[in-house]
Write a protein that holds these residues in place. Sequence first.
Motif, PDB file in Angstrom:
ATOM      1  N   LEU A   1       0.797  -1.327   0.039  1.00 37.42           N
ATOM      2  CA  LEU A   1       0.061  -0.203  -0.080  1.00 37.42           C
ATOM      3  C   LEU A   1       0.888   1.226   0.077  1.00 37.42           C
TER       4      LEU A   1
ATOM      5  N   TYR B   1       2.430   1.638  -3.418  1.00 35.08           N
ATOM      6  CA  TYR B   1       1.298   2.251  -4.202  1.00 35.08           C
ATOM      7  C   TYR B   1       0.925   3.590  -4.072  1.00 35.08           C
ATOM      8  N   GLU B   2       1.031   4.053  -2.790  1.00 35.27           N
ATOM      9  CA  GLU B   2       0.518   5.440  -2.674  1.00 35.27           C
ATOM     10  C   GLU B   2       1.930   6.074  -2.849  1.00 35.27           C
TER      11      GLU B   2
ATOM     12  N   ALA C   1       1.422   6.582  -6.729  1.00 33.22           N
ATOM     13  CA  ALA C   1       0.461   7.587  -7.096  1.00 33.22           C
ATOM     14  C   ALA C   1       0.855   8.879  -6.993  1.00 33.22           C
ATOM     15  N   ARG C   2       1.684   9.164  -5.722  1.00 28.70           N
ATOM     16  CA  ARG C   2       2.155  10.595  -5.565  1.00 28.70           C
ATOM     17  C   ARG C   2       3.036  10.841  -6.846  1.00 28.70           C
TER      18      ARG C   2
END
Length: 185
Positions: free
Chosen positions: A82, A85-86, A89-90
């Motif tokens: 997670l 992925y975060e 994404a950023r």
Amino acid sequence: MKKLLSLSLILAASPVLAAEGPFFSLRNADFVVSLAFIVFVGALIYFGVPGMIGRMLDDRANGIKNSLDEARLLREEAQALLASYEAKAREVTAQSARIVEGAKAEAQAAAELAKADLAKAITRKLAAAEEQIESTVKAAEAAVRDRAVSVSVAVAAEVLKSQMTAEQAAASVDASIAQVAARIH
């Protein structure tokens, strides 16, 4: 030692102590039940049922512990995934913002370049138009001058014809020839 303690507790808790009459008789139901219970518990102990139950409970506890450990590992992996992925994404969000800013800057630069090119084209067309106007004015002035010279020559010829004699005309022609000859040499 544990077995002896367990057996004495079982006997102490039995209803045998509350029976009336001779206790050690096969006609006493309490004695028979107590004896059967003691035999049953002895058989369970002889065949190792308490140990098997303990092992089964230990195996079950170990299985639960392993499941909990595996669940904890999976949770940690999921949290790491997670977080990854975060972070991605950023990063993608930041990259898309940079792309948008770059596109805006390129569009603005292209618009300014187009404005500059348009201004240059307008300046060139204005200069060409001014040159054409100037050329047309010069051509018109030359045409007017040529026409004025032609008219003046024609008028002068008429005036000279009417006022000049043949001798004066011959002298004028000789003078003009001499003047042209002097300019050529």
